[in-house]
Write an enzyme that holds these catalytic residues in place. Sequence first.
Site, PDB file in Angstrom:
ATOM      1  N   ARG A  48       4.272  -9.255 -10.559  1.00  0.00           N
ATOM      2  CA  ARG A  48       3.584  -8.267 -10.038  1.00  0.00           C
ATOM      3  C   ARG A  48       3.948  -8.033  -8.758  1.00  0.00           C
ATOM      4  O   ARG A  48       4.463  -7.221  -7.940  1.00  0.00           O
ATOM      5  CB  ARG A  48       2.286  -8.434 -10.609  1.00  0.00           C
ATOM      6  CG  ARG A  48       1.415  -7.083 -10.186  1.00  0.00           C
ATOM      7  CD  ARG A  48       0.834  -7.017  -8.797  1.00  0.00           C
ATOM      8  NE  ARG A  48       0.115  -8.432  -8.329  1.00  0.00           N
ATOM      9  CZ  ARG A  48      -0.117  -8.481  -7.121  1.00  0.00           C
ATOM     10  NH1 ARG A  48       0.020  -7.685  -6.265  1.00  0.00           N
ATOM     11  NH2 ARG A  48      -0.862  -9.443  -6.822  1.00  0.00           N
ATOM     12  N   CYS A  79       3.342  -6.934  -0.130  1.00  0.00           N
ATOM     13  CA  CYS A  79       2.521  -5.840  -0.522  1.00  0.00           C
ATOM     14  C   CYS A  79       3.143  -5.025   0.224  1.00  0.00           C
ATOM     15  O   CYS A  79       3.156  -4.786   1.813  1.00  0.00           O
ATOM     16  CB  CYS A  79       0.972  -6.145  -0.121  1.00  0.00           C
ATOM     17  SG  CYS A  79       0.161  -4.583  -0.061  1.00  0.00           S
ATOM     18  N   ASN A 122       5.324 -15.010  -1.713  1.00  0.00           N
ATOM     19  CA  ASN A 122       4.367 -15.701  -2.112  1.00  0.00           C
ATOM     20  C   ASN A 122       4.746 -17.123  -2.230  1.00  0.00           C
ATOM     21  O   ASN A 122       6.079 -17.210  -2.116  1.00  0.00           O
ATOM     22  CB  ASN A 122       3.927 -15.375  -3.240  1.00  0.00           C
ATOM     23  CG  ASN A 122       3.202 -13.979  -3.485  1.00  0.00           C
ATOM     24  OD1 ASN A 122       3.683 -13.161  -3.704  1.00  0.00           O
ATOM     25  ND2 ASN A 122       1.647 -14.212  -3.610  1.00  0.00           N
TER      26      ASN A 122
HETATM   27  P1  HMG Z   1      -6.211   8.192  -4.247  1.00  0.00           P
HETATM   28  O1  HMG Z   1      -4.985   8.955  -4.107  1.00  0.00           O
HETATM   29  O2  HMG Z   1      -7.548   7.896  -3.623  1.00  0.00           O
HETATM   30  O3  HMG Z   1      -6.679   8.240  -5.649  1.00  0.00           O
HETATM   31  O4  HMG Z   1      -5.761   6.439  -4.419  1.00  0.00           O
HETATM   32  P2  HMG Z   1      -7.983   9.357  -6.428  1.00  0.00           P
HETATM   33  O5  HMG Z   1      -8.881   8.624  -6.829  1.00  0.00           O
HETATM   34  O6  HMG Z   1      -8.305  10.313  -5.286  1.00  0.00           O
HETATM   35  O7  HMG Z   1      -7.008  10.111  -7.553  1.00  0.00           O
HETATM   36  C1  HMG Z   1      -5.955  11.057  -7.146  1.00  0.00           C
HETATM   37  C2  HMG Z   1      -5.223  11.285  -8.486  1.00  0.00           C
HETATM   38  O8  HMG Z   1      -4.702   9.964  -8.727  1.00  0.00           O
HETATM   39  C3  HMG Z   1      -5.844  11.779  -9.523  1.00  0.00           C
HETATM   40  O9  HMG Z   1      -5.061  12.576 -10.353  1.00  0.00           O
HETATM   41  C4  HMG Z   1      -6.124  10.610 -10.591  1.00  0.00           C
HETATM   42  O10 HMG Z   1      -6.059  10.821 -11.944  1.00  0.00           O
HETATM   43  C5  HMG Z   1      -4.553   9.868  -9.948  1.00  0.00           C
HETATM   44  P3  HMG Z   1      -5.224  14.176 -10.187  1.00  0.00           P
HETATM   45  O11 HMG Z   1      -6.682  14.455 -10.840  1.00  0.00           O
HETATM   46  O12 HMG Z   1      -5.271  14.494  -8.895  1.00  0.00           O
HETATM   47  O13 HMG Z   1      -3.980  14.698 -11.036  1.00  0.00           O
HETATM   48  N1  HMG Z   1      -4.911   8.426 -10.250  1.00  0.00           N
HETATM   49  C6  HMG Z   1      -4.165   7.568 -10.956  1.00  0.00           C
HETATM   50  N2  HMG Z   1      -3.194   7.777 -11.716  1.00  0.00           N
HETATM   51  C7  HMG Z   1      -2.532   6.652 -12.685  1.00  0.00           C
HETATM   52  N3  HMG Z   1      -3.290   5.667 -12.446  1.00  0.00           N
HETATM   53  C8  HMG Z   1      -4.153   5.100 -11.723  1.00  0.00           C
HETATM   54  C9  HMG Z   1      -4.827   6.261 -11.055  1.00  0.00           C
HETATM   55  N4  HMG Z   1      -5.657   6.402  -9.759  1.00  0.00           N
HETATM   56  C10 HMG Z   1      -5.775   7.458  -9.547  1.00  0.00           C
HETATM   57  N5  HMG Z   1      -4.704   3.913 -11.458  1.00  0.00           N
HETATM   58  C11 HMG Z   1      -5.621   4.338  -5.579  1.00  0.00           C
HETATM   59  C12 HMG Z   1      -6.515   5.473  -4.868  1.00  0.00           C
HETATM   60  C13 HMG Z   1      -6.409   3.135  -5.480  1.00  0.00           C
HETATM   61  C14 HMG Z   1      -5.323   4.920  -6.842  1.00  0.00           C
HETATM   62  C15 HMG Z   1      -4.503   4.329  -4.780  1.00  0.00           C
HETATM   63  O14 HMG Z   1      -4.656   3.755  -3.296  1.00  0.00           O
HETATM   64  C16 HMG Z   1      -3.912   2.969  -5.289  1.00  0.00           C
HETATM   65  O15 HMG Z   1      -2.934   3.099  -6.199  1.00  0.00           O
HETATM   66  N6  HMG Z   1      -3.543   1.894  -4.612  1.00  0.00           N
HETATM   67  C17 HMG Z   1      -2.701   0.718  -4.961  1.00  0.00           C
HETATM   68  C18 HMG Z   1      -1.971   0.039  -3.742  1.00  0.00           C
HETATM   69  C19 HMG Z   1      -1.473  -1.212  -4.471  1.00  0.00           C
HETATM   70  O16 HMG Z   1      -1.189  -1.332  -5.633  1.00  0.00           O
HETATM   71  N7  HMG Z   1      -0.972  -2.335  -3.620  1.00  0.00           N
HETATM   72  C20 HMG Z   1      -0.404  -3.629  -3.924  1.00  0.00           C
HETATM   73  C21 HMG Z   1      -1.427  -4.603  -4.908  1.00  0.00           C
HETATM   74  S1  HMG Z   1      -2.649  -5.212  -3.547  1.00  0.00           S
HETATM   75  C22 HMG Z   1      -1.751  -6.827  -2.996  1.00  0.00           C
HETATM   76  O17 HMG Z   1      -0.627  -6.712  -3.426  1.00  0.00           O
HETATM   77  C23 HMG Z   1      -2.468  -7.644  -2.764  1.00  0.00           C
HETATM   78  C24 HMG Z   1      -2.689  -9.089  -3.464  1.00  0.00           C
HETATM   79  O18 HMG Z   1      -1.341  -9.393  -3.965  1.00  0.00           O
HETATM   80  C25 HMG Z   1      -3.370 -10.159  -2.864  1.00  0.00           C
HETATM   81  C26 HMG Z   1      -2.941 -10.528  -1.622  1.00  0.00           C
HETATM   82  O19 HMG Z   1      -1.727 -10.819  -1.395  1.00  0.00           O
HETATM   83  O20 HMG Z   1      -3.794 -10.744  -0.737  1.00  0.00           O
HETATM   84  C27 HMG Z   1      -3.254  -8.694  -4.788  1.00  0.00           C
HETATM   85 MG    MG Z   2      -0.117 -10.797  -2.609  1.00  0.00          MG
END
Ligand code: HMG
Ligand code: MG
Length: 298
Positions: free
Chosen positions: A14, A240, A249
């Site tokens: 992931r 990220c 990591n």
């Molecule tokens: P948004 O654009 O604000 O979404 O994104 P929304 O809620 O306004 O929805 C817009 C449209 O997207 C809608 O469709 C939803 O259905 C669709 P429409 O009605 O317009 O046709 N939608 C989705 N479709 C599929 N799957 C979904 C989904 N959600 C909404 N889940 C959102 C908000 C949170 C979805 C977006 O910002 C996002 O996906 N962010 C993820 C970013 C990410 O994955 N970052 C990396 C992971 S974090 C990390 O790596 C840190 C970690 O390792 C720890 C560390 O290192 O500190 C964990």
């Molecule tokens: Mg991380």
Amino acid sequence: GLPGAVSIYDVGARDGLQNEQAVVPVEVKAEFLDRLAGTGLRTLEATSFVHPKWVPQLADAADLLARLTRAPGVDYPVLVPNERGLDRALESGVAHVAVFASATETFAQRNLNRSLDEQFAMFDAVVTRAVGEGLRVRGYVSMCFGDPWEGAVDPAQVAAVGRRLVDMGCDQLSLGDTIGTGTPGHVDAVLDACVAGGVPVDRIAVHFHDTYGQALANTLAALRRGVTTVDASAGGLGGCPYAESATGNLATEDLVWMLDGLGIAHGVDLDALVATSAWMAGQLGRPSPSRVVRALAG
Ligand code: HMG
Ligand code: MG
């Protein structure tokens, strides 16, 4: 003292693959996870059900889970930001999800398109439903040790965000050094703040990115404070795409080497793991950043 055993939570498939420039073919991801399951690792974070436009590298989440050989005794958690993500995860038959909060306002906006406050409403709906469905739920907190836009992050703020996730129903809290700037004394301060803020240490996991070469030292500091779940990434992949300067990591191999030296049980076959990461490095077309993989892969 140090714990007798540590649970390794591997995020290679992931966190590792979300940050690759090229999209890794789904059959390669499935083979990677199947091979990792064969090394003795018992927790493999498999993918994310996030918006496919936000992280195109993991848009194949459902396809991947359908191809995977789910090995007995192996847990395959997935990231889920919101109810749409939870729906998709449930359709794929997952038993363990993780929400991912930010300790800072800027990263909440950049990673989640939500304010710091708004993120809790989004996660509350997910966690309540997931717990009701009998799923296990992990809560991440990112930017616990510094933020590329805001600089220093108050440990009390980390503790407050973490406490809200635990109160929502998260059974485990993973404290992320997303940009890898933390050092061991800082780990003590953040863990102290979390425990003082009401999060039991046995619920806490640590998630160190190795950008500044501090991940192993920070892990040792956390083990000395009673933490027994450590996040690591096979081969040291990771980062990220929404966090400036986040790189790989802590490599699982580097962690296993240290645990072996300390006589701490972990259940992983290091040779099999090195072989898997060397194979994956070949798939990605560049050497593994893990020092132990480089030393042992030959
Ligand atoms: P948004 O654009 O604000 O979404 O994104 P929304 O809620 O306004 O929805 C817009 C449209 O997207 C809608 O469709 C939803 O259905 C669709 P429409 O009605 O317009 O046709 N939608 C989705 N479709 C599929 N799957 C979904 C989904 N959600 C909404 N889940 C959102 C908000 C949170 C979805 C977006 O910002 C996002 O996906 N962010 C993820 C970013 C990410 O994955 N970052 C990396 C992971 S974090 C990390 O790596 C840190 C970690 O390792 C720890 C560390 O290192 O500190 C964990
Ligand atoms: Mg991380």
